[in-house]
Design an enzyme around this catalytic site. Structure first.
Site, mmCIF file in Angstrom:
data_model
loop_
_atom_site.group_PDB
_atom_site.id
_atom_site.type_symbol
_atom_site.label_atom_id
_atom_site.label_comp_id
_atom_site.label_asym_id
_atom_site.label_seq_id
_atom_site.Cartn_x
_atom_site.Cartn_y
_atom_site.Cartn_z
ATOM 1 N N ASN A 1 -4.828 6.293 -7.272
ATOM 2 C CA ASN A 1 -5.204 7.853 -7.223
ATOM 3 C C ASN A 1 -4.184 8.594 -7.788
ATOM 4 O O ASN A 1 -3.807 9.583 -7.103
ATOM 5 C CB ASN A 1 -5.647 8.199 -5.847
ATOM 6 C CG ASN A 1 -4.560 8.357 -4.837
ATOM 7 O OD1 ASN A 1 -3.498 7.430 -4.965
ATOM 8 N ND2 ASN A 1 -4.762 8.876 -3.583
ATOM 9 N N HIS B 1 1.847 5.154 -2.377
ATOM 10 C CA HIS B 1 1.290 6.300 -3.261
ATOM 11 C C HIS B 1 2.506 6.791 -3.998
ATOM 12 O O HIS B 1 3.381 7.466 -3.229
ATOM 13 C CB HIS B 1 0.610 7.065 -2.643
ATOM 14 C CG HIS B 1 -0.795 6.914 -2.216
ATOM 15 N ND1 HIS B 1 -1.967 6.802 -2.637
ATOM 16 C CD2 HIS B 1 -0.696 6.464 -0.851
ATOM 17 C CE1 HIS B 1 -2.819 6.382 -1.739
ATOM 18 N NE2 HIS B 1 -2.368 6.085 -0.795
ATOM 19 N N ASP C 1 1.538 2.818 3.568
ATOM 20 C CA ASP C 1 0.429 3.873 3.215
ATOM 21 C C ASP C 1 1.462 5.038 2.773
ATOM 22 O O ASP C 1 1.169 6.183 3.341
ATOM 23 C CB ASP C 1 -0.445 4.167 4.144
ATOM 24 C CG ASP C 1 -1.716 4.782 3.582
ATOM 25 O OD1 ASP C 1 -1.663 5.127 2.135
ATOM 26 O OD2 ASP C 1 -2.821 5.173 4.094
ATOM 27 N N HIS D 1 0.873 -1.504 -0.161
ATOM 28 C CA HIS D 1 0.021 -0.129 -0.054
ATOM 29 C C HIS D 1 0.999 1.043 -0.163
ATOM 30 O O HIS D 1 1.349 1.609 1.031
ATOM 31 C CB HIS D 1 -0.833 0.040 1.384
ATOM 32 C CG HIS D 1 -1.789 1.185 1.204
ATOM 33 N ND1 HIS D 1 -3.181 1.015 1.895
ATOM 34 C CD2 HIS D 1 -2.012 2.344 0.933
ATOM 35 C CE1 HIS D 1 -3.962 2.086 2.094
ATOM 36 N NE2 HIS D 1 -3.145 2.819 1.165
ATOM 37 N N HIS E 1 -5.157 -0.346 5.756
ATOM 38 C CA HIS E 1 -5.109 0.693 6.908
ATOM 39 C C HIS E 1 -6.042 0.676 8.378
ATOM 40 O O HIS E 1 -6.677 1.575 8.654
ATOM 41 C CB HIS E 1 -4.795 2.050 6.520
ATOM 42 C CG HIS E 1 -5.652 2.626 5.559
ATOM 43 N ND1 HIS E 1 -6.736 2.586 5.813
ATOM 44 C CD2 HIS E 1 -5.352 3.242 4.275
ATOM 45 C CE1 HIS E 1 -7.583 2.986 4.677
ATOM 46 N NE2 HIS E 1 -6.480 3.579 3.757
ATOM 47 N N ASN F 1 -5.552 9.619 6.804
ATOM 48 C CA ASN F 1 -6.834 9.217 6.823
ATOM 49 C C ASN F 1 -6.977 7.736 6.709
ATOM 50 O O ASN F 1 -6.301 7.200 5.783
ATOM 51 C CB ASN F 1 -7.711 9.717 5.725
ATOM 52 C CG ASN F 1 -9.195 9.470 5.635
ATOM 53 O OD1 ASN F 1 -9.720 9.105 6.722
ATOM 54 N ND2 ASN F 1 -9.714 9.570 4.362
ATOM 55 N N HIS G 1 3.409 14.370 0.320
ATOM 56 C CA HIS G 1 2.927 15.510 -0.235
ATOM 57 C C HIS G 1 3.978 16.722 -0.390
ATOM 58 O O HIS G 1 4.945 16.721 0.167
ATOM 59 C CB HIS G 1 1.782 15.894 0.802
ATOM 60 C CG HIS G 1 0.633 15.126 0.674
ATOM 61 N ND1 HIS G 1 -0.313 15.224 -0.244
ATOM 62 C CD2 HIS G 1 -0.018 14.285 1.596
ATOM 63 C CE1 HIS G 1 -1.339 14.023 -0.125
ATOM 64 N NE2 HIS G 1 -0.899 13.709 1.073
ATOM 65 N N ASP H 1 -8.779 3.295 -2.953
ATOM 66 C CA ASP H 1 -7.875 3.770 -1.805
ATOM 67 C C ASP H 1 -8.256 5.442 -1.621
ATOM 68 O O ASP H 1 -8.001 6.012 -2.642
ATOM 69 C CB ASP H 1 -6.562 3.269 -1.802
ATOM 70 C CG ASP H 1 -6.074 3.747 -0.263
ATOM 71 O OD1 ASP H 1 -6.450 3.720 0.446
ATOM 72 O OD2 ASP H 1 -4.908 4.640 -0.617
ATOM 73 N N HIS I 1 -10.872 0.744 1.241
ATOM 74 C CA HIS I 1 -10.533 1.741 2.267
ATOM 75 C C HIS I 1 -11.870 1.887 3.110
ATOM 76 O O HIS I 1 -13.093 2.284 2.336
ATOM 77 C CB HIS I 1 -10.166 3.057 1.457
ATOM 78 C CG HIS I 1 -10.456 4.443 2.261
ATOM 79 N ND1 HIS I 1 -9.242 4.962 2.948
ATOM 80 C CD2 HIS I 1 -11.556 5.219 2.797
ATOM 81 C CE1 HIS I 1 -9.618 6.058 3.607
ATOM 82 N NE2 HIS I 1 -10.938 6.275 3.379
#
Ligand SMILES: [Zn+2]
Length: 436
Positions: A102, A70, A313, A68, A240, A286, A317, A160, A187
């Site tokens: 995403n 990103h 996860d 998991h 998660h 989240n 950013h 997710d 999710h």
């Protein structure tokens, strides 16, 4: 013979074969050629012409499989790229990264899947396995072309960050997952109940004047999806896990033989909602960070096998985004470079044995996803990480290889870290990036 590497005298842990012993590992042409354990040492030294790594006093594990994460590419290259993300992964001992859909465009069709795989092959430092979206555009209205994406290389499906609100659509997705034999990664959040909350609901959220998300928003969705998994026989994986209630529901479901697996992330068993007390957006995630009681339940769930997997996860950013007000800042922790060391604390504290930890971070995720990783069996891909269990280091986000410097663990002293990761036949020296 070319490209051979001999790792000597390491403490080898490989749960896939029940190995917990000192020994040597010979790698040839990116594959595990031989594993020679200590009692058989008298058979003579392994001779090698290539590189020799002295792993005296160090541990050798199969590379971590992070199911998991990103990677943000395509579309959000200012947050992370496949290139920077996979470098950061290697530094954290991770050799296989599964990336959530995403992106922009969303990975909901084979063109995007193929783009990610091509880019990962050309610019990535470790293996990348795309996770396709369950619904088109992650909008929750229409199923994406799961079959075509599966053919193109997606190893699981997930929306997710967004729950599949329609129960009927989730039912169909689970039916497909059964036919394709791939997991649906859920999710779990009842968004009508979480009602755009930004942290855990409780006395702290009241005091801080922030809208809270009740634990029940997660538990309700976990319950629904378990019921749907029972109905369809589909392969359900809960992402998660953050609440005591989720752990209880998954434990009961497993007892009843339902086809469900689950993961949690280091932050959910390491820090509580107190981490956001100063409106610290770097601790905004989240589902939100919960309470000590939830942490205890998650540890219990890890211990008794209710929670199968620890994933990062990893959600990088840009600094400017996290500088916004708490309500507006995006959720997520840049997790690749701290996840393993944070998880090692479970071993240092006696919650898990080292074999159990490696199982949860490497062998089990590979098995759930059906990918060829997470093992040191002869003939398998030589993905492994060499770890100094006692080396202490300070978390300094500016030294992260990830573009995301968003971590609530800044300044923490962690014990145990990867010193070298081997993947795709290449040796990556993690130490030169730690400054120690
Ligand atoms: Zn995520």
């Amino acid at each position: 013979m070319h490209n051979s590497i001999l790792i000597k005298n390491g403490h080898i842990i490989d749960p896939s074969q029940g190995i917990d012993s000192i020994g040597d590992i010979l790698i040839e042409d990116r594959k595990i050629k031989e594993v020679r354990l200590q009692p058989n040492k008298r058979q003579g030294e392994v001779k090698v012409k290539g590189q020799i790594i002295n792993a005296d006093g160090l541990y050798v594990f199969p590379g971590i499989v992070d199911m998991h994460a990103h990677l943000r590419e395509p579309g959000f290259e200012y947050k992370e790229t496949i290139k920077t993300g996979t470098m950061a992964a290697l530094k954290g001992g991770i050799t296989s990264v599964c990336c959530m859909p995403n992106t922009n465009p969303v990975n909901d069709n084979r063109t995007v899947t193929e783009f990610i795989l091509k880019k990962a092959y050309a610019e990535g430092s470790c293996y990348v396995y795309p996770i396709g979206a369950i619904t088109k555009g992650q909008k929750g209205e229409e199923l994406a072309e799961m079959g075509l994406m599966y053919e193109a290389g997606c190893i699981a499906f997930s929306d997710d960050g967004r729950p599949v609100v329609s129960t009927l659509l989730m039912r169909r997705a689970l039916e497909y997952s059964k036919a394709l034999n791939v997991p649906i990664i859920s999710h779990c959040e009842d968004i009508s109940l979480s009602d755009s909350g930004t942290m855990n609901e409780g006395s702290l959220s009241t005091k801080m004047g922030l809208k809270g998300i009740t634990y029940a928003a997660e538990d309700i969705m976990v319950a629904r999806d378990i019921i749907l998994s029972e109905l369809t026989g589909g392969k359900l994986h809960i992402a998660h896990v953050s609440t005591e209630g989720s752990v209880r529901l998954i434990r009961e479901a497993k007892k009843r033989g339902i086809n469900v697996t689950a993961e949690t992330c280091p932050h959910y068993f390491t820090i509580t909602e107190d981490a956001v007390a100063n409106y610290n957006t770097n601790a905004k995630v989240n589902p939100p960070l919960r309470t000590q009681r939830d942490i205890e339940a998650i540890k219990e769930g890890l211990k008794d096998g209710t929670i199968d997997v620890i994933a990062t996860d990893h959600a990088p950013h840009h600094g400017d985004e996290k500088l916004q007000e708490f309500d507006k800042a995006p959720s997520g922790i840049s997790g690749f470079e701290t996840a393993f060391s944070l998880s090692l604390k479970l071993v240092h504290d006696g919650v898990l044995s080292i074999s159990q930890l490696i199982e949860k971070m490497s062998y089990t995720p590979a098995r759930i996803l059906g990918i060829n990783a997470g093992t040191l069996k002869v003939g398998s891909q030589a993905d492994l990480t060499i770890v100094d269990m006692n080396k202490e280091f300070k978390v300094e986000a500016t030294k992260f290889l990830s573009k995301g410097k968003n971590t609530p663990f800044e300044g923490w002293i962690l014990k145990g870290t990867s010193v070298m990761t081997i993947c795709r036949g290449k040796v990556f020296d993690c130490q030169s990036f730690i400054g120690g």
